[in-house]
Design an enzyme around this catalytic site. Structure first.
Site, mmCIF file in Angstrom:
data_model
loop_
_atom_site.group_PDB
_atom_site.id
_atom_site.type_symbol
_atom_site.label_atom_id
_atom_site.label_comp_id
_atom_site.label_asym_id
_atom_site.label_seq_id
_atom_site.Cartn_x
_atom_site.Cartn_y
_atom_site.Cartn_z
ATOM 1 C CB SER B 96 -0.898 0.012 1.241
ATOM 2 O OG SER B 96 -1.879 -0.982 1.130
ATOM 3 C CE LYS B 171 -5.251 -0.748 2.191
ATOM 4 N NZ LYS B 171 -4.025 -1.479 2.445
ATOM 5 C CE LYS B 239 1.989 1.993 5.020
ATOM 6 N NZ LYS B 239 1.400 1.244 3.880
#
Lengths: 295, 295
Positions: B96, B171, B239
């Site tokens: 990701s 995502k 993150k």
């Protein structure tokens, strides 16, 4: 079978009252606007001239009104229901109001030996028509058992949350989550759109995972179709969010996200979107980023 | 059948690599830590000494790494995969990362005739072990068709979102919505608890309605059990949220809610919750209102 009174024949109340009759109860109705009253009379209901008169004629009184002040007025005002309710009778308030007001009303009614439960609903006009509302009940256990059958005439998912007031506590939790979920969908999918990706493809890829929700499935198609016909209006959602924040303040609960979204809703209402569906929250984010979900 | 390379045998990568072998592919692996490498060798994988060596030995290279800099290093760094990949070979980055970086990597690889797709996943460690991950694919249509079978060795719901980079766009949208939905649950249910109502009764009453969500069903039981064992850590979610906000900034998209929740997550990480499940967002709101969901 009990005679049931119904006060508040609005978008939600009218179909709910009809479903009570369909289940075989005798119905006595009162409403300010007479159009709905005439419609109900044609289907077999009796009309009364005041909340007091409805109360005199029935064993259990259902109220379905816009907000706390309306419920107070109908129950406690001039010719209010409290004047016609005798000892042991039951008031089921299905309006979405402040749980604090619901508890205050309960105390006032109890002084005269009148019982009360709060039973706000979710599911919108379609749920009211089809009799598939979710009903969140605040009542003592024996009252809940006694009136569960009547509630099931209007709803499919009927849950007792706790004592009087807790139906509206559940409703406030519900309304806060729904507003924030719609806002989250708006904010996040706009990033996707601005990244040059078709939001509908993103929806296909993520709606089955942890980001999936009933709000996403119900509201995303309205957003992509640019169809914001209510449904549930921003104006009514604002009323609920104000109740959320008022309750939070009185309990010293900080709600930074709900506070923020309530401001966004207020802004939209000022710009003329009061009667739009709450999925129109998208427009706030579109304006903020000068961008469109679907170009 | 193609020979597959796999770089990044972490919590997610290791079970994903095993599932590739179970589907009958020959596997060559590289990982910094050797424990996982030994485990894979026992199950029939071949080990390589560098990303370059993996790349030389395989037809398609899968990478599953923590963040953008790790992927850049493994692909473009010293002894990086790019040095071992010949024309026409395929890199499937399942990390990701920022979609901007994914697109940059694609351009760099294309210069050498190497193909790439981004295919980040959701579903956590359990989804990786059971091979039931949701995989969001950014690729051209023909590459997607060619490698769909390989992806289905690791996931159950595999969707092409658009061209390279759009897997990671989906995502980011996913991670923003998930964070906001968890925050909404925390904030709203705390109001319910502070109102003196059992949050579990509220959950029963509202989870089937418009407030219902996959995040509610997955995370609410963790919150009421006070069990914040990841799952998906706050550190990793931070993150992703940083990538969301970086992308939003570069595209002039305002994300006031995601910005706010990212600050809350940062605060929790500073107070020692980095490795807790992201449902520990509840603790931020509990601290804010000096109140507990379950007393």
């Amino acid at each position: 079978m009990e005679r049931v009174g119904f006060i508040g024949l609005g978008i939600m109340g009218k179909p709910m009252a009809k479903n009570i009759m369909k289940s075989g109860y005798d119905l006595v109705v009162y409403n300010r606007s007479q159009t709905s009253v005439q419609e109900l009379i044609k289907e077999g209901a009796e009309a009364a001239q005041s909340p007091k008169e409805v109360a005199q004629k029935v064993d259990v009184l259902v109220t379905m009104l816009p907000d706390s002040p309306d419920v107070k007025k109908v129950l406690l005002g001039v010719d209010g229901a409290i004047e016609g309710l005798s000892k042991g009778k039951m008031v089921i308030d299905m309006s979405s109001i402040s749980p604090i007001v619901a508890r205050e009303l309960d105390v006032t009614l109890q002084d005269k030996g009148i019982r009360m439960m709060d039973a706000p609903v979710s599911g919108g006009e379609s749920g009211a028509i089809e009799g598939t509302l979710a009903i969140m009940v605040g009542a003592n256990e024996s009252d809940y058992e006694l009136y569960r059958k009547l509630l099931l005439a209007m709803g499919k998912s009927v849950h007792r949350v706790g004592d009087v007031g807790s139906g509206n506590v559940a409703k406030l939790v519900n309304q806060s989550i729904v507003a924030l979920n719609i806002a989250a969908i708006s904010e996040a999918f706009l990033l996707g759109a601005k990244s040059g990706v078709d939001p509908r493809s993103i929806y296909e890829a993520i709606s089955g995972g942890l980001a999936g929700s009933n709000a996403l499935n119900a509201k995303f198609p309205m957003m992509t179709d640019n169809n914001f016909m209510a449904g549930f209006t921003l104006e009514l959602h604002k009323k609920d969010l104000d109740n959320v924040l008022k309750n939070a303040q009185s309990l010293n609960v900080e709600m930074p996200l709900t506070s923020m979204v309530t401001e966004f809703v207020e802004d939209l209402i000022k710009s003329g979107e009061a009667k739009s569906d709450h999925s129109a929250l998208l427009k706030y984010f579109e304006n903020l980023s000068s961008s469109k979900l679907i170009r």
